[in-house]
Design a protein around this motif. Structure first.
Motif, PDB file in Angstrom:
ATOM      1  N   VAL A  84      34.898   7.978 -30.327  1.00 21.20           N
ATOM      2  CA  VAL A  84      36.021   7.423 -29.742  1.00 21.20           C
ATOM      3  C   VAL A  84      35.981   6.004 -29.647  1.00 21.20           C
ATOM      4  CG1 VAL A  84      37.703   7.289 -27.790  1.00 21.20           C
ATOM      5  CG2 VAL A  84      36.659   9.431 -28.476  1.00 21.20           C
ATOM      6  N   GLN A  85      34.758   5.337 -29.355  1.00 18.13           N
ATOM      7  CA  GLN A  85      34.556   3.912 -29.216  1.00 18.13           C
ATOM      8  C   GLN A  85      34.668   3.477 -30.369  1.00 18.13           C
ATOM      9  OE1 GLN A  85      31.375   0.979 -26.751  1.00 18.13           O
ATOM     10  NE2 GLN A  85      30.773   3.070 -26.941  1.00 18.13           N
ATOM     11  N   GLN A  86      34.134   3.904 -31.465  1.00 14.49           N
ATOM     12  CA  GLN A  86      33.953   3.436 -32.843  1.00 14.49           C
ATOM     13  C   GLN A  86      35.330   3.447 -33.521  1.00 14.49           C
ATOM     14  OE1 GLN A  86      31.776   1.659 -34.130  1.00 14.49           O
ATOM     15  NE2 GLN A  86      30.626   1.889 -32.302  1.00 14.49           N
ATOM     16  N   LYS A  87      36.082   4.299 -33.235  1.00 11.53           N
ATOM     17  CA  LYS A  87      37.496   4.860 -33.550  1.00 11.53           C
ATOM     18  C   LYS A  87      38.347   3.534 -32.938  1.00 11.53           C
ATOM     19  CE  LYS A  87      40.713   8.416 -34.997  1.00 11.53           C
ATOM     20  NZ  LYS A  87      41.108   9.882 -34.676  1.00 11.53           N
ATOM     21  N   ILE A  88      38.213   3.381 -31.844  1.00 11.18           N
ATOM     22  CA  ILE A  88      38.917   2.147 -31.132  1.00 11.18           C
ATOM     23  C   ILE A  88      38.535   0.821 -32.122  1.00 11.18           C
ATOM     24  CG2 ILE A  88      39.420   0.699 -29.314  1.00 11.18           C
ATOM     25  CD1 ILE A  88      38.804   3.128 -27.534  1.00 11.18           C
ATOM     26  N   SER A 108      50.912  -2.066 -31.849  1.00 12.57           N
ATOM     27  CA  SER A 108      50.239  -1.241 -32.943  1.00 12.57           C
ATOM     28  C   SER A 108      49.172  -0.441 -32.602  1.00 12.57           C
ATOM     29  CB  SER A 108      50.155  -2.418 -34.236  1.00 12.57           C
ATOM     30  OG  SER A 108      48.820  -2.971 -33.937  1.00 12.57           O
ATOM     31  N   LEU A 109      48.620  -0.720 -31.490  1.00  9.43           N
ATOM     32  CA  LEU A 109      47.234   0.073 -31.145  1.00  9.43           C
ATOM     33  C   LEU A 109      47.524   1.353 -30.609  1.00  9.43           C
ATOM     34  CD1 LEU A 109      45.183  -2.861 -29.676  1.00  9.43           C
ATOM     35  CD2 LEU A 109      44.968  -1.862 -32.118  1.00  9.43           C
ATOM     36  N   VAL A 110      47.940   2.363 -31.556  1.00  7.12           N
ATOM     37  CA  VAL A 110      48.258   3.781 -30.975  1.00  7.12           C
ATOM     38  C   VAL A 110      47.130   4.511 -30.745  1.00  7.12           C
ATOM     39  CG1 VAL A 110      49.481   5.761 -31.742  1.00  7.12           C
ATOM     40  CG2 VAL A 110      50.342   3.544 -32.749  1.00  7.12           C
ATOM     41  N   TYR A 111      45.865   4.507 -31.313  1.00  9.58           N
ATOM     42  CA  TYR A 111      44.962   5.399 -30.732  1.00  9.58           C
ATOM     43  C   TYR A 111      44.696   4.846 -29.584  1.00  9.58           C
ATOM     44  CZ  TYR A 111      40.640   7.883 -30.808  1.00  9.58           C
ATOM     45  OH  TYR A 111      39.413   8.754 -30.401  1.00  9.58           O
ATOM     46  N   LEU A 112      44.433   3.639 -29.309  1.00 10.06           N
ATOM     47  CA  LEU A 112      44.049   3.128 -27.918  1.00 10.06           C
ATOM     48  C   LEU A 112      44.971   3.523 -26.756  1.00 10.06           C
ATOM     49  CD1 LEU A 112      42.069   1.188 -26.186  1.00 10.06           C
ATOM     50  CD2 LEU A 112      43.495  -0.742 -26.592  1.00 10.06           C
ATOM     51  N   ASP A 113      46.316   3.499 -27.090  1.00 11.36           N
ATOM     52  CA  ASP A 113      47.184   4.246 -26.030  1.00 11.36           C
ATOM     53  C   ASP A 113      46.826   5.605 -25.838  1.00 11.36           C
ATOM     54  OD1 ASP A 113      49.041   2.039 -25.508  1.00 11.36           O
ATOM     55  OD2 ASP A 113      49.950   2.630 -27.492  1.00 11.36           O
ATOM     56  N   CYS A 114      46.416   6.405 -26.817  1.00 12.46           N
ATOM     57  CA  CYS A 114      45.817   7.809 -26.636  1.00 12.46           C
ATOM     58  C   CYS A 114      44.486   7.927 -25.796  1.00 12.46           C
ATOM     59  CB  CYS A 114      45.658   8.331 -27.896  1.00 12.46           C
ATOM     60  SG  CYS A 114      47.123   8.636 -28.855  1.00 12.46           S
ATOM     61  N   VAL A 115      43.792   7.058 -26.213  1.00 11.64           N
ATOM     62  CA  VAL A 115      42.613   6.834 -25.264  1.00 11.64           C
ATOM     63  C   VAL A 115      42.593   6.642 -23.705  1.00 11.64           C
ATOM     64  CG1 VAL A 115      40.393   5.608 -24.775  1.00 11.64           C
ATOM     65  CG2 VAL A 115      41.052   6.224 -27.208  1.00 11.64           C
ATOM     66  N   ILE A 116      43.660   5.607 -23.500  1.00 13.89           N
ATOM     67  CA  ILE A 116      44.042   5.274 -22.000  1.00 13.89           C
ATOM     68  C   ILE A 116      44.804   6.527 -21.475  1.00 13.89           C
ATOM     69  CG2 ILE A 116      45.548   4.074 -20.948  1.00 13.89           C
ATOM     70  CD1 ILE A 116      44.824   1.604 -22.637  1.00 13.89           C
ATOM     71  N   ASN A 117      45.722   7.123 -22.091  1.00 12.58           N
ATOM     72  CA  ASN A 117      46.314   8.541 -21.415  1.00 12.58           C
ATOM     73  C   ASN A 117      45.200   9.553 -21.115  1.00 12.58           C
ATOM     74  OD1 ASN A 117      48.962   7.755 -21.282  1.00 12.58           O
ATOM     75  ND2 ASN A 117      49.521   8.129 -23.384  1.00 12.58           N
ATOM     76  N   GLU A 118      44.166   9.472 -22.182  1.00 12.28           N
ATOM     77  CA  GLU A 118      43.157  10.484 -21.884  1.00 12.28           C
ATOM     78  C   GLU A 118      42.100  10.307 -20.809  1.00 12.28           C
ATOM     79  OE1 GLU A 118      41.175  14.132 -23.278  1.00 12.28           O
ATOM     80  OE2 GLU A 118      43.348  13.332 -23.082  1.00 12.28           O
ATOM     81  N   VAL A 119      42.041   8.890 -20.702  1.00 10.27           N
ATOM     82  CA  VAL A 119      41.139   8.540 -19.584  1.00 10.27           C
ATOM     83  C   VAL A 119      41.745   8.852 -18.219  1.00 10.27           C
ATOM     84  CG1 VAL A 119      40.169   6.316 -18.302  1.00 10.27           C
ATOM     85  CG2 VAL A 119      39.803   6.798 -20.847  1.00 10.27           C
ATOM     86  N   LEU A 120      43.252   8.504 -18.079  1.00 15.40           N
ATOM     87  CA  LEU A 120      44.008   8.723 -17.276  1.00 15.40           C
ATOM     88  C   LEU A 120      44.138  10.289 -16.719  1.00 15.40           C
ATOM     89  CD1 LEU A 120      46.834   5.928 -17.419  1.00 15.40           C
ATOM     90  CD2 LEU A 120      44.818   5.995 -15.805  1.00 15.40           C
ATOM     91  N   ARG A 121      44.202  11.005 -17.783  1.00 19.53           N
ATOM     92  CA  ARG A 121      44.103  12.358 -17.538  1.00 19.53           C
ATOM     93  C   ARG A 121      42.863  13.114 -17.157  1.00 19.53           C
ATOM     94  NH1 ARG A 121      42.830  17.107 -19.682  1.00 19.53           N
ATOM     95  NH2 ARG A 121      41.231  16.018 -21.042  1.00 19.53           N
ATOM     96  N   PHE A 122      41.835  12.545 -17.626  1.00 16.44           N
ATOM     97  CA  PHE A 122      40.462  13.058 -17.567  1.00 16.44           C
ATOM     98  C   PHE A 122      39.714  12.735 -16.277  1.00 16.44           C
ATOM     99  CE2 PHE A 122      35.998  13.966 -18.438  1.00 16.44           C
ATOM    100  CZ  PHE A 122      36.105  15.381 -19.162  1.00 16.44           C
TER     101      PHE A 122
END
Length: 587
Positions: A84-88, A108-122
């Motif tokens: 995930v880190q490398q993908k960001i 434009s950082l769509v994947y980073l948005d997904c990561v932040i959502n996943e951090v907040l979910r997890f």
């Protein structure tokens, strides 16, 4: 802040309340608090001054603690999920090496948005919220009766892990879920900031803060995982090719660490002592008979390693080919007459320390391995002294220098110091220029210079020192401590008299142990007065402290010459670590 806002005109406050939270609070202040206090709760209007203060304090605390908690989880989860880190990082780099973070670029950082959502979910920063019923109600599925005034607990974590609400296993940390099957998840499955008209009004700001800080971290730092039983922080950032900025510095990047290599040589000798192959107090000639020439028959291993043997250089000028020839350079040292009475004083053996220690290791090793092979087999496979593999060489970051004030300010050197620091002219004492810096040459990387050209990374260096003071459990695998308490004590015991001036290190009062480690002092101010290790030219550093239960290493390609002692960059890191340790002890 309240008084400042009250000083504004009523018209200004009314205008500002739409965009300023404090102005909105102040606009709601009660005109007569005593009169309002006499009313029923339903009849009260506005907020008292104490209520405004409490609300402002709540916003400050909630905004700081929840954001910092989310960032803590972000860092932890990135260390556990390098993919995930490398993908960001790939998303941040895109088709260019831009470092700016404009609003358009952040959007434009769509994947980073997904990561932040996943951090907040997890790992939601808040455990949940409470709601008070204003009417009687009944839960539709279970039929449970609820009454007006009841409080209902809404646990964010439970909702975020409920398998009925997520298509992809909610126990997995998988940011891509928000791009695929869980893109249109139930609106109340993920409510880290609450839901409904009473949800957190600062959530947009919080998400913006998280995204900006996370993006900046990913531009400059790579987080590594020390394993399930190791409290490890592995920070990597910047560029491997710092001039062109095309290739980032990664966990796989290797760095030449100059005299930090000496600490690893000292560790290699200590391991030989631990195995019973060497004795610190025995004469070197016991293991290396040729060394007894020219009155050196009584020089002990201890004196050799603690820079007291009087062999910081030789009597003749040398070329690179001379020092690249192991047999020739060790033969010259075996024949050399000491420059002072052995044991009477000490002088830093800048290059010769490595040849002397390395030859000892090779001679006592029952397998007769080269020094290079010995340290990779016995200490760490990612510590190289002599690189022959093209793939490994490709991982080495070139050294750069911009500040050579310390070198430029050196006074004229006497012949002993000049020959010591230049290895008798093989490495001239001049300000290094990145374009022609000899230590960037492939031939130097291929050579075996145990005191000066070790090539590794901070993680491997810290791991070696960690193994000198205790067991290491990493990625589910336990590695037993390399040294017994007895050997560690001998190897790190000071043998340098108080305030004894170093004969070859520009008049400094350096301090060395029986086993060749630098010890805590004015020239080596690390954490813990029992700290031992070594620092290198330009600023690299590795050490351990048993009292602090700490092993530390720092390497980089941008050399700094602000001091010949531990430089300012390391001191900043050590100050932060010291603060953390002290806070932990008092908590």
């Amino acid at each position: 802040m309240i008084d400042h806002e009250l000083a504004e005109s009523p018209e200004s406050i009314a205008q500002r309340k739409r965009t300023c939270l404090i102005a909105s609070f102040v606009n709601s202040l009660q005109k007569d608090e005593k009169a309002e206090a006499m009313k029923s709760e339903e009849a009260k209007r506005g907020l008292s001054r104490s209520e405004v203060l409490n609300e402002m304090l709540a916003f400050l605390i909630a905004g700081f603690e929840t954001t910092s908690a989310a960032l803590t989880w972000f860092i932890y989860l990135m260390s556990k999920h390098p993919r995930v880190q490398q993908k960001i990082k790939a998303e941040l780099m895109g088709d260019s090496n831009r470092q700016d973070l404009s609003l358009d670029r952040l959007d434009s950082l769509v994947y980073l948005d997904c990561v932040i959502n996943e951090v907040l979910r997890f790992s939601p920063p808040s455990i949940g919220t409470l709601r008070t019923l204003t009417i009687d109600d009944r839960l539709p599925q279970s039929g449970t009766q609820l009454f007006k005034g009841d409080q209902v607990d809404i646990p964010f974590h439970t909702l975020a892990r409920d398998t009925r609400l997520w298509s992809i296993d909610p126990e997995l940390f998988y940011p891509e879920r928000f791009m695929g099957e869980d893109k249109n998840h139930h609106p109340y499955a993920l409510i880290p900031f609450g839901g409904g008209h009473r949800q957190c009004i600062g959530q947009d700001l919080a998400r913006f803060e998280l995204k900006v800080i996370a993006a900046r971290l990913m531009q400059h730092v790579t987080f590594g995982d020390g394993g399930p039983e190791v409290n490890a922080v592995n920070l990597i950032g910047g560029w491997k090719d710092a001039e062109t900025k095309k290739e980032p510095y990664t966990p796989g990047t290797l760095q030449l660490v100059f005299s930090t290599s000496k600490g690893i040589a000292a560790a290699a000798v200590a391991l030989c002592v631990e195995k019973g192959w060497l004795d610190y107090e025995a004469p070197v000639a016991k293991y290396w008979p040729e060394f007894s020439a020219n009155g050196k028959e009584n020089i002990s291993v201890n004196q050799l390693l603690s820079h007291r043997a009087g062999l910081p250089c030789v009597d003749q000028q040398l070329t690179l080919n001379d020092v690249f020839d192991w047999t020739r350079i060790t033969s010259l040292l075996a024949e050399q007459k000491p420059f002072w009475e052995p044991g009477s004083t000490h002088g830093y053996h800048a290059y010769t320390f490595g040849f002397l220690a390395g030859e000892l290791v090779q001679r006592v090793d029952p397998q007769h391995r080269s020094y290079s092979q010995f340290v990779r087999d016995e200490l760490d496979p990612e510590f190289y002294v002599g690189i022959s593999d093209d793939n490994v060489e490709a991982r080495v970051a070139p050294l750069l220098t911009k500040n050579d004030a310390a070198l430029a300010s050196l006074p004229p050197l006497n012949p002993l110091v000049e020959n010591t620091m230049s290895c008798n002219g093989a490495f001239p004492m001049r300000s290094p220029n990145s374009d022609e810096f000899v230590f960037n040459r492939r031939s130097v990387h291929q050579a075996v210079l145990p005191a000066a050209n070790g090539i590794s990374n901070a993680h491997s260096l810290a791991r070696i020192y960690a193994l000198l003071i205790g067991d290491v459990n990493e990625n589910g695998k336990k590695t037993t401590c390399l040294l017994s308490k007895k050997t560690l004590k001998m190897a790190t015991e000071n043998v340098t008299p108080l305030n004894e001036v170093d004969q070859t290190m520009f008049g400094f009062t350096s301090k060395f142990s029986r086993g060749g480690f630098e010890l805590y002092g004015d020239y080596f101010k690390v954490l813990g007065e029992d700290g031992f290790g070594h620092h290198g030219f330009g600023g690299s550093l590795a050490f351990a402290s048993l009292s602090q239960h700490l092993a530390f290493a720092y390497v980089f390609n941008q050399l700094g010459f602000d001091t010949f002692a531990i430089n300012s960059r390391n001191l900043q890191f050590l100050e932060i670590i010291d603060t953390i340790i002290k806070e932990k002890k008092t908590s």
